[in-house]
Design an enzyme around this catalytic site. Structure first.
Site, PDB file in Angstrom:
ATOM      1  N   CYS A 116     -57.549  50.659 -29.037  1.00 51.50           N
ATOM      2  CA  CYS A 116     -57.399  52.129 -29.013  1.00 51.50           C
ATOM      3  C   CYS A 116     -57.749  52.793 -30.346  1.00 51.50           C
ATOM      4  CB  CYS A 116     -56.007  52.525 -28.541  1.00 51.50           C
ATOM      5  SG  CYS A 116     -55.602  51.768 -26.963  1.00 51.50           S
ATOM      6  N   HIS A 257     -53.216  59.540 -29.727  1.00 57.11           N
ATOM      7  CA  HIS A 257     -53.782  58.710 -28.670  1.00 57.11           C
ATOM      8  C   HIS A 257     -53.082  59.024 -27.351  1.00 57.11           C
ATOM      9  CE1 HIS A 257     -55.240  55.437 -26.381  1.00 57.11           C
ATOM     10  NE2 HIS A 257     -54.161  54.685 -26.471  1.00 57.11           N
ATOM     11  N   ASN A 287     -55.536  56.843 -19.978  1.00 54.42           N
ATOM     12  CA  ASN A 287     -55.708  56.181 -21.276  1.00 54.42           C
ATOM     13  C   ASN A 287     -57.135  55.649 -21.370  1.00 54.42           C
ATOM     14  OD1 ASN A 287     -55.708  54.467 -23.475  1.00 54.42           O
ATOM     15  ND2 ASN A 287     -53.781  53.445 -22.936  1.00 54.42           N
TER      16      ASN A 287
HETATM   17  O1  UT7 Z   1     -53.140  52.165 -25.209  1.00 51.94           O
HETATM   18  C1  UT7 Z   1     -52.243  51.628 -26.113  1.00 51.94           C
HETATM   19  C2  UT7 Z   1     -51.237  50.779 -25.628  1.00 51.94           C
HETATM   20  N1  UT7 Z   1     -50.636  51.092 -24.372  1.00 51.94           N
HETATM   21  C3  UT7 Z   1     -49.529  51.796 -24.318  1.00 51.94           C
HETATM   22  O2  UT7 Z   1     -49.108  52.369 -25.291  1.00 51.94           O
HETATM   23  C4  UT7 Z   1     -48.747  51.791 -23.028  1.00 51.94           C
HETATM   24  C5  UT7 Z   1     -47.298  51.581 -23.310  1.00 51.94           C
HETATM   25  N2  UT7 Z   1     -46.457  51.424 -22.146  1.00 51.94           N
HETATM   26  C6  UT7 Z   1     -46.239  52.402 -21.250  1.00 51.94           C
HETATM   27  O3  UT7 Z   1     -46.846  53.449 -21.300  1.00 51.94           O
HETATM   28  C7  UT7 Z   1     -45.185  52.181 -20.210  1.00 51.94           C
HETATM   29  O4  UT7 Z   1     -44.413  51.062 -20.563  1.00 51.94           O
HETATM   30  C8  UT7 Z   1     -45.730  51.982 -18.768  1.00 51.94           C
HETATM   31  C9  UT7 Z   1     -46.259  53.306 -18.256  1.00 51.94           C
HETATM   32  C10 UT7 Z   1     -46.805  50.936 -18.767  1.00 51.94           C
HETATM   33  C11 UT7 Z   1     -44.605  51.557 -17.851  1.00 51.94           C
HETATM   34  O5  UT7 Z   1     -43.538  52.496 -17.882  1.00 51.94           O
HETATM   35  P1  UT7 Z   1     -42.032  51.992 -18.122  1.00 51.94           P
HETATM   36  O6  UT7 Z   1     -41.198  53.184 -17.995  1.00 51.94           O
HETATM   37  O7  UT7 Z   1     -42.008  51.269 -19.435  1.00 51.94           O
HETATM   38  O8  UT7 Z   1     -41.798  51.054 -16.906  1.00 51.94           O
HETATM   39  P2  UT7 Z   1     -41.432  49.496 -16.897  1.00 51.94           P
HETATM   40  O9  UT7 Z   1     -42.628  48.691 -17.270  1.00 51.94           O
HETATM   41  O10 UT7 Z   1     -40.189  49.286 -17.643  1.00 51.94           O
HETATM   42  O11 UT7 Z   1     -41.176  49.317 -15.353  1.00 51.94           O
HETATM   43  C12 UT7 Z   1     -40.126  50.002 -14.688  1.00 51.94           C
HETATM   44  C13 UT7 Z   1     -40.284  49.741 -13.206  1.00 51.94           C
HETATM   45  C14 UT7 Z   1     -40.511  48.273 -12.880  1.00 51.94           C
HETATM   46  O12 UT7 Z   1     -39.839  47.978 -11.685  1.00 51.94           O
HETATM   47  P3  UT7 Z   1     -38.426  47.219 -11.702  1.00 51.94           P
HETATM   48  O13 UT7 Z   1     -38.693  45.919 -12.388  1.00 51.94           O
HETATM   49  O14 UT7 Z   1     -37.516  48.119 -12.471  1.00 51.94           O
HETATM   50  O15 UT7 Z   1     -38.111  47.110 -10.260  1.00 51.94           O
HETATM   51  C15 UT7 Z   1     -41.985  48.192 -12.663  1.00 51.94           C
HETATM   52  O16 UT7 Z   1     -42.355  47.138 -11.795  1.00 51.94           O
HETATM   53  O17 UT7 Z   1     -41.444  50.438 -12.714  1.00 51.94           O
HETATM   54  C16 UT7 Z   1     -42.270  49.523 -11.997  1.00 51.94           C
HETATM   55  N3  UT7 Z   1     -43.657  49.943 -12.091  1.00 51.94           N
HETATM   56  C17 UT7 Z   1     -44.196  50.802 -11.213  1.00 51.94           C
HETATM   57  N4  UT7 Z   1     -43.695  51.445 -10.152  1.00 51.94           N
HETATM   58  C18 UT7 Z   1     -44.508  52.249  -9.464  1.00 51.94           C
HETATM   59  C19 UT7 Z   1     -44.589  49.591 -13.012  1.00 51.94           C
HETATM   60  N5  UT7 Z   1     -45.750  50.212 -12.723  1.00 51.94           N
HETATM   61  C20 UT7 Z   1     -45.533  50.960 -11.615  1.00 51.94           C
HETATM   62  C21 UT7 Z   1     -46.346  51.826 -10.863  1.00 51.94           C
HETATM   63  N6  UT7 Z   1     -45.794  52.450  -9.803  1.00 51.94           N
HETATM   64  N7  UT7 Z   1     -47.649  52.054 -11.159  1.00 51.94           N
END
Ligand code: UT7
Length: 330
Positions: A116, A257, A287
């Site tokens: 990034c 970003h 992103n």
């Molecule tokens: O580009 C530079 C680097 N990248 C970033 O900076 C990205 C950084 N990370 C993030 O933006 C966030 O962590 C995400 C958007 C990727 C995920 O959001 P989160 O609030 O951190 O969610 P999580 O990974 O803690 O997941 C929470 C729940 C999980 O379900 P359980 O285990 O609680 O049942 C995931 O499986 O949300 C679920 N989940 C989804 N649900 C519906 C993950 N992706 C999805 C989705 N739709 N697309």
């Protein structure tokens, strides 16, 4: 404001694929929802290249716009630096394909794999080359075709990424105070496996196994990356401001970003920047990694939010981990 710029951006151009993919498109085949994606990321749509749209072609479109704005022709360019992790081919660098498309035959050309922060790293290279007397007209780019390295069956990453290109001409500063006031770069390779592509590189070359395991696509431990991004972007913002001798009150627009609206809000809050002075376009583009900041700057210029002389704080974080920040007077 104490820093004296060595190099300045004299032209900027952007390009995105025409095809728009909405959250509803993912709802059709993934266990996800528009509500989840909007609430957790801020993304509503992204631009995704078609199979015949190359990264070099996106770069070409962005570059010609930047060159026209700077009044720079292809033969004037002495260096092309492209920040990308989604090159059209593993060999050669896409910067070389771009050099051929532009007919920039006097230019050295190479890619930088800094994820990034790729465009911020490219700016640092341009500034350094200019400071060393090695270059005078550098075409810098941040460009990605992330759709080509995204596992469209993985809901944790598929909905996040988009494609696009940003290009900027960097030339010696003219002494009018405009230009790059500070750049901060950093990396922590110990955390590489939180955001990476396991297979398809020389450690595990492309094979049937790699393809079956889908390990040629991006894998990300989202929550861990989120936390690291918030910390690193806060620190990098502070450092770039201190190095430039600029206070946050002197910054006209923060351009972070565009990875997650919640990361952007946390970074702005740490810096003491109201969201009214923060550029956000993640809703439209998702992103786009190295393309993210130049795309956001391009839109802000179009909307009149960046004017000649505006002071900008750019800050970014990505795979590596890598991070970078810049203070500049536009
Ligand atoms: O580009 C530079 C680097 N990248 C970033 O900076 C990205 C950084 N990370 C993030 O933006 C966030 O962590 C995400 C958007 C990727 C995920 O959001 P989160 O609030 O951190 O969610 P999580 O990974 O803690 O997941 C929470 C729940 C999980 O379900 P359980 O285990 O609680 O049942 C995931 O499986 O949300 C679920 N989940 C989804 N649900 C519906 C993950 N992706 C999805 C989705 N739709 N697309």
């Amino acid at each position: 404001m104490s820093a004296t710029p060595i190099a300045a951006i004299t032209g900027l151009g952007t390009a995105v694929p025409e095809r728009v993919v909405t959250n509803a498109d993912y709802e059709k085949y993934l266990d996800t929802s528009d509500q989840w994606i909007v609430e957790r990321t801020g993304i509503r749509e992204r631009r995704i290249a078609g199979p015949h749209e190359s990264l070099a072609a996106l770069c070409y479109t962005a570059s010609t716009k930047a060159m026209a704005e700077a009044g720079v022709g292809p033969l004037d360019l002495d260096t092309i630096v492209l920040g990308t992790v989604s090159a059209d081919r593993r060999l050669p660098a896409t910067a070389c394909d771009l050099q051929a498309l532009l007919g920039a035959r006097n230019a050295a050309a190479f890619d930088i794999a800094a994820a990034c922060p790729g465009w911020i790293y490219s700016l640092a290279v341009a500034e350094g080359f200019i400071a060393a007397g090695r270059a005078r007209k550098v075409l810098t780019l941040g460009a990605e075709k992330l759709s080509s390295i995204t596992d469209m069956k993985d809901r944790g990453t598929a909905v996040l990424f988009g494609d696009g290109a940003g290009a900027a001409i960097v030339e010696p500063a003219t002494g009018d105070g405009r230009g790059i006031l500070s750049i901060v770069l950093g990396a922590d390779g110990n955390l590489a496996d939180l955001l990476y592509i396991p297979g398809g590189g020389s450690a595990d070359p492309v094979s049937l196994k790699v393809v079956e395991e889908r390990s040629h696509f991006i894998r990300m431990a989202g929550r861990e990356v989120f936390k690291a991004a918030v910390l690193a972007m806060a620190r990098a913002s502070d450092e770039a401001l201190a190095k430039a001798g600029v206070t946050i009150d002197e910054v006209d627009l923060m351009v972070p970003h565009q990875a997650n609206l919640r990361i952007i809000e946390a970074t702005a809050k740490h810096a003491g920047m109201p969201m009214s002075k923060v550029m956000v376009n993640i809703d439209r583009f998702g992103n786009t990694s190295a393309a993210s900041i130049p795309l956001a700057i391009g839109q802000a210029v179009e909307e009149g939010r960046i004017k000649r002389g505006s002071v900008l704080l750019l800050v970014t974080f990505g795979a590596g981990f890598t991070w970078g920040s810049v203070v500049l007077r536009w």
